[in-house]
Design a protein around this motif. Sequence first.
Motif, PDB file in Angstrom:
ATOM      1  N   GLN A 176     -37.735 -66.728  65.367  1.00 30.20           N
ATOM      2  CA  GLN A 176     -38.259 -66.013  66.529  1.00 30.20           C
ATOM      3  C   GLN A 176     -38.729 -67.007  67.575  1.00 30.20           C
ATOM      4  N   ALA A 177     -38.677 -66.563  68.844  1.00 27.43           N
ATOM      5  CA  ALA A 177     -39.073 -67.428  69.953  1.00 27.43           C
ATOM      6  C   ALA A 177     -39.627 -66.564  71.077  1.00 27.43           C
ATOM      7  N   TYR A 178     -40.461 -67.189  71.917  1.00 30.07           N
ATOM      8  CA  TYR A 178     -41.079 -66.510  73.050  1.00 30.07           C
ATOM      9  C   TYR A 178     -40.954 -67.396  74.281  1.00 30.07           C
ATOM     10  N   CYS A 179     -41.060 -66.751  75.448  1.00 25.35           N
ATOM     11  CA  CYS A 179     -41.177 -67.521  76.677  1.00 25.35           C
ATOM     12  C   CYS A 179     -42.058 -66.739  77.644  1.00 25.35           C
ATOM     13  N   SER A 180     -42.643 -67.455  78.591  1.00 22.29           N
ATOM     14  CA  SER A 180     -43.608 -66.857  79.512  1.00 22.29           C
ATOM     15  C   SER A 180     -43.015 -66.797  80.909  1.00 22.29           C
ATOM     16  N   LEU A 181     -43.201 -65.630  81.560  1.00 20.08           N
ATOM     17  CA  LEU A 181     -42.662 -65.411  82.892  1.00 20.08           C
ATOM     18  C   LEU A 181     -43.704 -64.676  83.711  1.00 20.08           C
ATOM     19  N   ASP A 182     -44.137 -65.286  84.809  1.00 21.15           N
ATOM     20  CA  ASP A 182     -45.169 -64.687  85.653  1.00 21.15           C
ATOM     21  C   ASP A 182     -44.551 -63.602  86.522  1.00 21.15           C
ATOM     22  N   SER A 183     -44.985 -62.356  86.345  1.00 21.24           N
ATOM     23  CA  SER A 183     -44.443 -61.235  87.133  1.00 21.24           C
ATOM     24  C   SER A 183     -45.534 -60.522  87.897  1.00 21.24           C
ATOM     25  N   SER A 184     -46.613 -61.193  88.163  1.00 23.68           N
ATOM     26  CA  SER A 184     -47.724 -60.563  88.867  1.00 23.68           C
ATOM     27  C   SER A 184     -48.086 -61.357  90.108  1.00 23.68           C
ATOM     28  N   GLY A 185     -48.835 -60.751  90.994  1.00 18.43           N
ATOM     29  CA  GLY A 185     -49.344 -61.425  92.188  1.00 18.43           C
ATOM     30  C   GLY A 185     -48.251 -61.789  93.167  1.00 18.43           C
ATOM     31  N   GLU A 186     -48.408 -62.953  93.783  1.00 16.50           N
ATOM     32  CA  GLU A 186     -47.470 -63.387  94.823  1.00 16.50           C
ATOM     33  C   GLU A 186     -46.101 -63.736  94.261  1.00 16.50           C
ATOM     34  N   ASN A 187     -46.013 -64.062  92.985  1.00 15.07           N
ATOM     35  CA  ASN A 187     -44.748 -64.475  92.394  1.00 15.07           C
ATOM     36  C   ASN A 187     -43.924 -63.307  91.875  1.00 15.07           C
ATOM     37  N   ALA A 188     -44.402 -62.067  92.051  1.00 15.72           N
ATOM     38  CA  ALA A 188     -43.700 -60.916  91.496  1.00 15.72           C
ATOM     39  C   ALA A 188     -42.329 -60.717  92.128  1.00 15.72           C
ATOM     40  N   SER A 189     -42.182 -61.067  93.412  1.00 12.47           N
ATOM     41  CA  SER A 189     -40.914 -60.841  94.106  1.00 12.47           C
ATOM     42  C   SER A 189     -39.955 -62.013  93.987  1.00 12.47           C
ATOM     43  N   ILE A 190     -40.364 -63.102  93.313  1.00 12.48           N
ATOM     44  CA  ILE A 190     -39.533 -64.287  93.183  1.00 12.48           C
ATOM     45  C   ILE A 190     -38.938 -64.324  91.774  1.00 12.48           C
ATOM     46  N   SER A 191     -37.650 -64.599  91.715  1.00 20.45           N
ATOM     47  CA  SER A 191     -36.977 -64.654  90.422  1.00 20.45           C
ATOM     48  C   SER A 191     -37.213 -66.008  89.765  1.00 20.45           C
ATOM     49  N   HIS A 192     -37.872 -66.005  88.601  1.00 20.91           N
ATOM     50  CA  HIS A 192     -38.128 -67.219  87.834  1.00 20.91           C
ATOM     51  C   HIS A 192     -37.675 -66.975  86.395  1.00 20.91           C
ATOM     52  N   PRO A 193     -36.389 -67.105  86.116  1.00 20.81           N
ATOM     53  CA  PRO A 193     -35.914 -66.850  84.744  1.00 20.81           C
ATOM     54  C   PRO A 193     -36.524 -67.833  83.758  1.00 20.81           C
ATOM     55  N   CYS A 194     -36.640 -67.382  82.541  1.00 19.82           N
ATOM     56  CA  CYS A 194     -37.058 -68.276  81.465  1.00 19.82           C
ATOM     57  C   CYS A 194     -36.146 -68.021  80.268  1.00 19.82           C
ATOM     58  N   THR A 195     -35.951 -69.039  79.467  1.00 20.10           N
ATOM     59  CA  THR A 195     -35.019 -68.969  78.347  1.00 20.10           C
ATOM     60  C   THR A 195     -35.736 -69.278  77.046  1.00 20.10           C
TER      61      THR A 195
END
Length: 234
Positions: A176-195
């Motif tokens: 199993q694996a996890y990754c963190s992706l900020d989807s709140s605040g000012e960064n909600a409209s910016i695409s920041h993929p994580c793998t």
Amino acid sequence: MINTYQTSLAPPPVPPRLGRSHQVLIPAPLSGHSKSLIRFLVGAVLLQLFLSVGGFILLYHNDQMLLSPEKKEARAAALMSDKQETSAKVLARMFVKRPQTPDQKSKSGYLQWDWDHSTLRNTRPFIKSWLTILQSGDYYVYSRVTFSKGDPKVPLATRVMLRKSESDKEEKVLMQAYCSLDSSGENASISHPCTATQGEVVTLEEGNQLGVWIQGLSLVDFEERATTFGMYKL
């Protein structure tokens, strides 16, 4: 009385007189006998070379003729096995299939594989999401899942699941694996993929099945090279 002095040294050479001609030696042309001898030696060398090559070919031909059918088949089988060694290795390289309906994208569950574009060798697909192991042994299993967006309520988690057979309903977490992706605040409209990437050497038995489970399929990037799964036998 005159004293004579004797020495063992040779007298100095007498310089040549001016105007006296010098004798020049010019090699005489080869006679007919010498030419015949050279031709004979060249012919003998060429004949010896031809006899050596011909003898080698004859010995190889006789060796092939004396081989029994069983030995010929064994030799052919050995050559074929060397050529097929690489193609006989167990491996799987899977590409993910896009969900067809919104319901499939909204819930968590197993990734479905695109069988037409995936590579399977000595493994067998089962339904849409499972791969069946046909040979027991040690395998390197890897998974790469890319999330295109995050969810404040759903963790970005991926798991490689194992079950012992098709009829076995019990599923075990293999990796199993996890990754963190900020989807709140000012960064909600910016695409920041994580793998989330994982890989491990595991021992699998014949009949075992593997699948990749995702927490929130709607968060996955379903591009061909972004999310994939595979394994190969060591």
